[in-house]
Design an enzyme around this catalytic site. Structure first.
Site, PDB file in Angstrom:
ATOM      1  N   ASP A   1      -4.300   1.856 -28.828  1.00 43.88           N
ATOM      2  CA  ASP A   1      -3.740   2.397 -27.603  1.00 43.88           C
ATOM      3  C   ASP A   1      -2.217   2.233 -27.654  1.00 43.88           C
ATOM      4  OD1 ASP A   1      -3.080   3.218 -25.102  1.00 43.88           O
ATOM      5  OD2 ASP A   1      -4.199   1.661 -24.042  1.00 43.88           O
ATOM      6  N   GLU A  81       4.774 -28.287 -49.326  1.00 42.87           N
ATOM      7  CA  GLU A  81       4.521 -27.117 -48.487  1.00 42.87           C
ATOM      8  C   GLU A  81       5.402 -27.135 -47.242  1.00 42.87           C
ATOM      9  OE1 GLU A  81      -0.127 -25.971 -49.352  1.00 42.87           O
ATOM     10  OE2 GLU A  81       0.257 -27.676 -48.021  1.00 42.87           O
TER      11      GLU A  81
END
Length: 207
Positions: A1, A81
């Site tokens: 949409d 990390e």
């Protein structure tokens, strides 16, 4: 949409945050939605939807082409990390300053084979970010040349590799080289190639 963008500046593309699946998802959304409206996050590995192991660099590179963020428990991540994430956030902030609301160009996609190419170009054409993503490592494959799209043919660009991990080789990592655009906005330089060195792999996980 498409009408939802009249009420919200951002949409959530999918609960599937696997980087390889996200190539297909975000590539499809790009036909109707600009990248900055598509929520794209770096999530944990193995992925909670696919159980796939994907390098942190790959997850970051794909998510950087959307409304970027992390959905990770930092307490469960290794120190290296954490360091990578800090560097990635710094890189992304630099990207945002130059490429926010830029023009997105699709190149090859996984519909054509195992290679995906994306390019994001600033509206003034002075800066660009490109990505080459290989779905699976394959033996006996030729080098892949990145085809930059949307560049200004009257400008000269310097190429800097900011995303590639230890398994990628582009000249020398982080070395800047001057390139000029040629026909069809392809980089007119034969030795700017990205390829995967299979000798460095322990397995054939997605890269």
């Amino acid at each position: 949409d498409l009408g939802i963008l009249s009420y919200f500046p951002q949409i959530w593309g999918s609960d599937n945050t696997d980087a390889i699946c996200r190539e297909v998802i975000q590539n499809g959304y790009s036909y109707g939605y600009p990248p900055e409206t598509i929520g794209a996050h770096v999530s944990v590995c193995p992925n909670h939807q696919t159980s796939r192991e994907t390098p942190l660099e790959t997850r970051f590179a794909v998510a950087a082409f959307g409304s970027f963020g992390y959905e990770c428990n930092l307490c469960n991540m290794r120190p290296d990390e954490i360091d990578q994430i800090a560097k990635q956030v710094k890189i992304y902030k630099g990207i945002c300053e130059k490429l926010a609301f830029g023009r997105f160009y699709r190149g090859k996609s996984f519909d054509d084979g195992s290679i995906c190419e994306w390019t994001l170009v600033s509206r003034d054409g002075e800066h660009a970010m490109g990505m080459v993503l290989q779905e699976l490592a394959q033996a006996n494959k030729n080098y892949h040349c990145y085809h930059a799209v949307g560049l200004n043919e009257d400008m000269k660009y310097h190429f800097t590799n900011i995303f590639a991990g230890e398994n990628a080789e582009i000249i020398e990592l982080n070395e800047e080289i001057e390139v000029v655009t040629g026909d069809d906005s392809e980089l007119d330089i034969s030795d700017v190639r990205e390829h995967l060195n299979l000798d460095k792999y322990d397995n054939y996980n997605s890269r």
